[in-house]
Scaffold this motif. Structure first.
Motif, PDB file in Angstrom:
ATOM      1  N   THR A 149       2.942   4.961   3.826  1.00  0.00           N
ATOM      2  CA  THR A 149       2.563   3.507   4.264  1.00  0.00           C
ATOM      3  C   THR A 149       3.332   2.642   3.715  1.00  0.00           C
ATOM      4  OG1 THR A 149       0.077   4.363   3.924  1.00  0.00           O
ATOM      5  CG2 THR A 149       0.556   1.922   3.737  1.00  0.00           C
ATOM      6  N   VAL A 150       3.837   2.533   2.588  1.00  0.00           N
ATOM      7  CA  VAL A 150       4.971   1.853   1.752  1.00  0.00           C
ATOM      8  C   VAL A 150       6.315   1.764   2.583  1.00  0.00           C
ATOM      9  CG1 VAL A 150       6.110   1.200  -0.118  1.00  0.00           C
ATOM     10  CG2 VAL A 150       4.062   1.975  -0.458  1.00  0.00           C
ATOM     11  N   GLN A 151       6.443   2.914   3.050  1.00  0.00           N
ATOM     12  CA  GLN A 151       8.044   3.050   4.072  1.00  0.00           C
ATOM     13  C   GLN A 151       7.818   2.353   5.212  1.00  0.00           C
ATOM     14  OE1 GLN A 151      10.740   4.425   2.521  1.00  0.00           O
ATOM     15  NE2 GLN A 151      11.585   3.406   4.410  1.00  0.00           N
ATOM     16  N   MET A 152       6.576   2.394   5.831  1.00  0.00           N
ATOM     17  CA  MET A 152       6.297   1.887   7.055  1.00  0.00           C
ATOM     18  C   MET A 152       6.373   0.297   7.045  1.00  0.00           C
ATOM     19  SD  MET A 152       3.407   2.565   9.630  1.00  0.00           S
ATOM     20  CE  MET A 152       3.710   4.107   9.992  1.00  0.00           C
ATOM     21  N   LEU A 153       5.881  -0.298   5.706  1.00  0.00           N
ATOM     22  CA  LEU A 153       5.829  -1.689   5.752  1.00  0.00           C
ATOM     23  C   LEU A 153       7.191  -2.070   5.335  1.00  0.00           C
ATOM     24  CD1 LEU A 153       2.797  -1.890   3.195  1.00  0.00           C
ATOM     25  CD2 LEU A 153       2.716  -2.650   5.374  1.00  0.00           C
ATOM     26  N   VAL A 154       8.111  -1.383   4.645  1.00  0.00           N
ATOM     27  CA  VAL A 154       9.519  -1.618   4.527  1.00  0.00           C
ATOM     28  C   VAL A 154      10.248  -1.691   5.800  1.00  0.00           C
ATOM     29  CG1 VAL A 154      11.622  -0.789   3.436  1.00  0.00           C
ATOM     30  CG2 VAL A 154       9.444  -0.797   2.241  1.00  0.00           C
ATOM     31  N   ASP A 155       9.996  -0.728   6.533  1.00  0.00           N
ATOM     32  CA  ASP A 155      10.863  -0.706   7.799  1.00  0.00           C
ATOM     33  C   ASP A 155      10.373  -1.575   9.023  1.00  0.00           C
ATOM     34  OD1 ASP A 155      11.950   1.601   6.851  1.00  0.00           O
ATOM     35  OD2 ASP A 155      10.522   2.970   7.727  1.00  0.00           O
ATOM     36  N   ALA A 162      13.087  -6.097  -4.194  1.00  0.00           N
ATOM     37  CA  ALA A 162      12.479  -5.468  -5.251  1.00  0.00           C
ATOM     38  C   ALA A 162      10.940  -5.789  -5.503  1.00  0.00           C
ATOM     39  CB  ALA A 162      13.311  -5.218  -6.510  1.00  0.00           C
ATOM     40  N   ILE A 163      10.858  -6.936  -5.444  1.00  0.00           N
ATOM     41  CA  ILE A 163       9.777  -7.831  -5.647  1.00  0.00           C
ATOM     42  C   ILE A 163       8.561  -7.428  -4.609  1.00  0.00           C
ATOM     43  CG2 ILE A 163       8.358  -9.928  -6.103  1.00  0.00           C
ATOM     44  CD1 ILE A 163      10.991 -11.010  -7.229  1.00  0.00           C
ATOM     45  N   ALA A 164       9.153  -7.611  -3.366  1.00  0.00           N
ATOM     46  CA  ALA A 164       8.272  -7.412  -2.245  1.00  0.00           C
ATOM     47  C   ALA A 164       8.028  -6.009  -2.145  1.00  0.00           C
ATOM     48  CB  ALA A 164       9.125  -8.079  -0.790  1.00  0.00           C
ATOM     49  N   PHE A 165       8.726  -5.078  -2.387  1.00  0.00           N
ATOM     50  CA  PHE A 165       8.349  -3.898  -2.295  1.00  0.00           C
ATOM     51  C   PHE A 165       7.219  -3.335  -3.230  1.00  0.00           C
ATOM     52  CE2 PHE A 165       9.035   0.856  -3.517  1.00  0.00           C
ATOM     53  CZ  PHE A 165       9.190   1.341  -2.288  1.00  0.00           C
ATOM     54  N   GLU A 166       7.497  -3.721  -4.539  1.00  0.00           N
ATOM     55  CA  GLU A 166       6.533  -3.315  -5.380  1.00  0.00           C
ATOM     56  C   GLU A 166       5.354  -4.211  -5.109  1.00  0.00           C
ATOM     57  OE1 GLU A 166       4.652  -1.995  -9.057  1.00  0.00           O
ATOM     58  OE2 GLU A 166       6.577  -1.557  -7.960  1.00  0.00           O
ATOM     59  N   SER A 167       5.218  -5.318  -4.362  1.00  0.00           N
ATOM     60  CA  SER A 167       3.916  -5.964  -3.898  1.00  0.00           C
ATOM     61  C   SER A 167       3.287  -5.036  -3.004  1.00  0.00           C
ATOM     62  CB  SER A 167       4.187  -7.406  -3.165  1.00  0.00           C
ATOM     63  OG  SER A 167       3.064  -7.902  -2.665  1.00  0.00           O
ATOM     64  N   ALA A 168       4.250  -4.405  -2.115  1.00  0.00           N
ATOM     65  CA  ALA A 168       3.315  -3.619  -1.094  1.00  0.00           C
ATOM     66  C   ALA A 168       2.777  -2.480  -1.566  1.00  0.00           C
ATOM     67  CB  ALA A 168       4.658  -3.173   0.127  1.00  0.00           C
ATOM     68  N   ARG A 169       3.506  -1.691  -2.608  1.00  0.00           N
ATOM     69  CA  ARG A 169       3.031  -0.633  -3.425  1.00  0.00           C
ATOM     70  C   ARG A 169       1.718  -0.940  -4.142  1.00  0.00           C
ATOM     71  NH1 ARG A 169       2.269   1.657  -7.863  1.00  0.00           N
ATOM     72  NH2 ARG A 169       3.379   0.007  -9.282  1.00  0.00           N
ATOM     73  N   VAL A 170       1.581  -2.103  -5.063  1.00  0.00           N
ATOM     74  CA  VAL A 170       0.374  -2.582  -5.480  1.00  0.00           C
ATOM     75  C   VAL A 170      -0.651  -2.582  -4.471  1.00  0.00           C
ATOM     76  CG1 VAL A 170      -0.463  -4.316  -6.863  1.00  0.00           C
ATOM     77  CG2 VAL A 170       1.555  -3.445  -7.549  1.00  0.00           C
ATOM     78  N   GLU A 171      -0.382  -3.311  -3.313  1.00  0.00           N
ATOM     79  CA  GLU A 171      -1.363  -3.521  -2.246  1.00  0.00           C
ATOM     80  C   GLU A 171      -2.297  -2.159  -1.853  1.00  0.00           C
ATOM     81  OE1 GLU A 171      -2.917  -5.692  -0.070  1.00  0.00           O
ATOM     82  OE2 GLU A 171      -2.557  -7.325  -1.950  1.00  0.00           O
ATOM     83  N   THR A 172      -1.406  -1.128  -1.725  1.00  0.00           N
ATOM     84  CA  THR A 172      -2.014   0.017  -1.439  1.00  0.00           C
ATOM     85  C   THR A 172      -2.838   0.818  -2.288  1.00  0.00           C
ATOM     86  OG1 THR A 172       0.298   1.270  -1.948  1.00  0.00           O
ATOM     87  CG2 THR A 172      -0.092   0.412   0.335  1.00  0.00           C
ATOM     88  N   VAL A 173      -2.298   0.584  -3.642  1.00  0.00           N
ATOM     89  CA  VAL A 173      -3.156   1.000  -4.781  1.00  0.00           C
ATOM     90  C   VAL A 173      -4.456   0.180  -4.818  1.00  0.00           C
ATOM     91  CG1 VAL A 173      -3.249   1.089  -7.063  1.00  0.00           C
ATOM     92  CG2 VAL A 173      -1.091   1.678  -6.057  1.00  0.00           C
ATOM     93  N   GLN A 174      -4.336  -1.017  -4.783  1.00  0.00           N
ATOM     94  CA  GLN A 174      -5.757  -1.900  -5.030  1.00  0.00           C
ATOM     95  C   GLN A 174      -6.331  -1.390  -3.647  1.00  0.00           C
ATOM     96  OE1 GLN A 174      -4.432  -6.014  -5.005  1.00  0.00           O
ATOM     97  NE2 GLN A 174      -3.973  -5.851  -7.126  1.00  0.00           N
ATOM     98  N   CYS A 175      -6.185  -1.330  -2.629  1.00  0.00           N
ATOM     99  CA  CYS A 175      -6.841  -0.892  -1.521  1.00  0.00           C
ATOM    100  C   CYS A 175      -7.109   0.512  -1.435  1.00  0.00           C
ATOM    101  CB  CYS A 175      -6.120  -1.458  -0.233  1.00  0.00           C
ATOM    102  SG  CYS A 175      -5.999  -3.163   0.144  1.00  0.00           S
ATOM    103  N   ARG A 176      -6.762   1.214  -2.518  1.00  0.00           N
ATOM    104  CA  ARG A 176      -7.175   2.762  -2.648  1.00  0.00           C
ATOM    105  C   ARG A 176      -6.948   3.629  -1.246  1.00  0.00           C
ATOM    106  NH1 ARG A 176     -13.084   2.201  -5.802  1.00  0.00           N
ATOM    107  NH2 ARG A 176     -12.373   0.860  -7.284  1.00  0.00           N
ATOM    108  N   GLY A 177      -5.710   3.092  -0.902  1.00  0.00           N
ATOM    109  CA  GLY A 177      -5.198   4.189   0.350  1.00  0.00           C
ATOM    110  C   GLY A 177      -4.143   3.194   1.325  1.00  0.00           C
ATOM    111  N   PRO A 178      -3.895   3.842   2.282  1.00  0.00           N
ATOM    112  CA  PRO A 178      -2.892   3.206   3.315  1.00  0.00           C
ATOM    113  C   PRO A 178      -3.540   1.864   4.186  1.00  0.00           C
ATOM    114  CG  PRO A 178      -4.051   5.019   4.352  1.00  0.00           C
ATOM    115  CD  PRO A 178      -4.322   5.144   2.888  1.00  0.00           C
ATOM    116  N   TYR A 179      -4.080   0.871   3.212  1.00  0.00           N
ATOM    117  CA  TYR A 179      -4.417  -0.284   3.765  1.00  0.00           C
ATOM    118  C   TYR A 179      -3.819  -1.434   3.219  1.00  0.00           C
ATOM    119  CZ  TYR A 179      -8.436   2.512   5.327  1.00  0.00           C
ATOM    120  OH  TYR A 179      -9.259   3.372   5.843  1.00  0.00           O
ATOM    121  N   VAL A 180      -3.647  -2.549   3.619  1.00  0.00           N
ATOM    122  CA  VAL A 180      -3.378  -3.910   3.040  1.00  0.00           C
ATOM    123  C   VAL A 180      -4.248  -4.923   3.262  1.00  0.00           C
ATOM    124  CG1 VAL A 180      -0.943  -3.593   2.748  1.00  0.00           C
ATOM    125  CG2 VAL A 180      -2.022  -4.295   5.093  1.00  0.00           C
TER     126      VAL A 180
END
Length: 537
Positions: A149-155, A162-180
């Motif tokens: 999921t994170v890689q797809m958001l990056v691509d 780095a800040i945006a990448f970490e933001s994407a990773r945190v989003e998936t953690v908060q949404c508990r899965g491949p969601y934003v």
């Protein structure tokens, strides 16, 4: 674009196993429900069973509205075939009306069970209401892992620093899965527009659009990232049958919401609510846009705001539906819309449909009246599961899986003489054991329920060779038979289910001319054949 507000949820306490207990008390059926449980095998766990035992399951609804995209990406959005969704969405869902229909939906038949029989949302409904394509590929994406999921958001969304990448990773953690969250998508969209990254901005906008419409889930706050797979190459996005995607997800959410344990309905509420407006004008108090033009999707015709949607409770709508008659249903609502959106024979497909890992049954043989044919008792629904690849292969070769055309309806909604009796045995045509406590719409007093009968009409029939007439000793005259044939052909053309200019349409017109050459122009003579009498020795 605005992020949607949280879904309003009305909860009701329903004891676990309430439906199962009702089934145990009625070993030969259910109270005021089906006496033959061979078709609705999951009725014990259905919300309708809980309604009959005195419990009410209410669902929460929230319909999303979207802002317009920036002009710079207008061409990119239009090329995907998804732009009609921008203007289609209703502002307010009618919770009472939708609940009354959800509790009549059955997974086994993929249809609504009403006193007049079964009706369903068809591919033709989706095509007319939303102007989405019902021709094309079925997407075959697989479930996503969080890392993917994170890689797809990056691509695809250019989440590179780095800040945006970490933001994407945190989003998936908060949404508990491949969601934003939709709000997060909204923020990314604003940034990409400010930077002039228009292709990426189009990706983000479409992800938000799909998350607020076709693929709206119960959370109403997030969207699955996997849908980006279908948006990777915008020049290829239009090859997908997005109308099928809308129907698959609507069916899937109806399957879930109709169970007694469910409290909410996901999916594109606009599709369901506008379908009700079109087919049940005597039930739904709808407001039409006086400035609507047929060039727009038919869903744009209906105005549903807090001011126009009436505060009518579900029990009142139940009573309205319990008194529904065959002539109360608008079986062919899109006659004026055919010049804009032709009927496609793919709507007569029968079988499994899929979008990604979600697969549902599309059982059109149970709703042929919606296409102008007389409804007969359908074969029992069979769950013959096949692989995802086979589903796609059958869909692409749809001509081998079309529901056979039966007898054309003499009057809209006609059914065979044994259909209603059969339907009452296998279904639960009425939802309330008595009269509703709430006042009925328009101030009507409760009326006794009447078992609906198919509209009666004298249908002239052509006798088989050698068969004796039931109304006379002599065979019918050929001119009379040709007149009957002409009437049937004209009736078939008037239904609008045959596309003008198609080969089928041309054949019907030629046959109609031949029949009228006998009945009106008298260009054919009928030679009488005298009987020869042989004297017996």
């Amino acid at each position: 674009m605005e992020a949607p507000a949280a879904v309003e949820d009305i909860l009701a306490d329903i004891p676990a196993g309430a439906g199962a207990e009702a089934a145990e008390d009625q070993p030969q059926g259910f109270p005021c429900g089906s006496s033959d449980p061979s078709v609705l095998t999951a009725y014990a766990d259905h919300v309708a069973c809980s309604v009959w035992t005195g419990e009410l399951s209410s669902h929460g609804w929230k319909v999303h509205s979207l802002g317009r995209h920036v002009p710079a990406i207008e061409g990119l959005i239009a090329g995907t075939g998804l732009s009609p969704l921008i203007a289609c969405s209703v502002d307010t869902g009618d919770r009472g009306l939708l609940s009354a229909f959800v509790e009549r939906w059955h997974r086994e038949t993929s249809s609504f069970h009403l006193p007049v029989g079964e009706l369903t949302i068809t591919l033709d409904d989706v095509s007319s209401l939303l102007h989405l394509p019902v021709i094309g590929d079925l997407h075959a994406f697989d479930p996503l892992h969080v890392d993917d999921t994170v890689q797809m958001l990056v691509d695809l969304l250019m989440v590179v620093d780095a800040i945006a990448f970490e933001s994407a990773r945190v989003e998936t953690v908060q949404c508990r899965g491949p969601y934003v969250r939709l709000q997060w998508v909204h923020d990314i969209y604003q940034r990409r527009c400010q930077a002039g990254h228009w292709t990426v901005a189009a990706h983000v906008y479409l992800l938000h659009l799909l998350g607020c419409t076709l693929f709206a889930n119960k959370s109403a706050t997030n969207v699955h990232v996997v849908y980006l797979q279908a948006l990777g190459d915008l020049s290829m996005t239009e090859r997908y049958a997005w109308g099928v995607a809308a129907l698959v997800y609507m069916y899937d959410h109806l399957n879930d919401a109709s169970m007694s344990h469910s409290r909410q309905l996901g999916g594109y509420i606009t599709l369901l609510q506008c379908w009700i407006y079109e087919h049940f004008p005597s039930v739904a108090e709808s407001t039409a846009d006086q400035d609507y033009g047929e060039a727009s999707p038919r869903a744009c015709k209906w105005i549903a705001t807090k001011k126009t949607v009436k505060s009518i409770h579900t029990p009142s709508y139940r009573e309205c539906l319990d008194r529904l008659q065959i002539l109360d249903v608008c079986w062919f609502p899109y006659g004026e819309h055919r010049e804009v959106r032709d009927f496609h024979v793919r709507s007569c497909y029968s079988g499994l449909l899929r979008w990604g890992p979600v697969a549902v049954y599309y059982r059109l043989e149970r709703g042929v009246r919606q296409f102008g044919y007389t409804q007969t008792i359908p074969a029992p629904p069979v769950d013959s599961w096949v692989s995802y690849d086979d589903i796609h292969d059958r869909w692409m070769h749809y001509e081998n899986h079309i529901v056979p055309a039966g007898e054309v309806c003499v009057v809209p909604g006609a059914c065979s003489s044994d259909y209603i009796d059969w339907f009452f045995r296998i279904s639960h045509p009425f939802m309330t054991p008595g009269h509703a406590l709430d006042p009925l719409p328009h101030g009507h007093a409760p009326q006794p329920r009447v078992v609906p009968q198919a509209p009666q009409t004298d249908i002239p029939r052509v006798l088989e060779p050698g068969a004796s007439s039931t109304s006379a000793e002599e065979p019918r005259h050929a001119v009379e038979v040709c007149d009957d044939i002409a009437e049937r052909l004209e009736r078939h053309l008037s239904l609008g289910v045959v596309t003008s200019g198609s080969s089928t349409h041309e054949v019907i017109e030629e046959c109609l001319k031949l029949a009228r050459s006998v009945t009106q122009d008298h260009l054919v003579y009928v030679r009488c054949r005298r009987r020869r009498h042989t004297d017996q020795a």
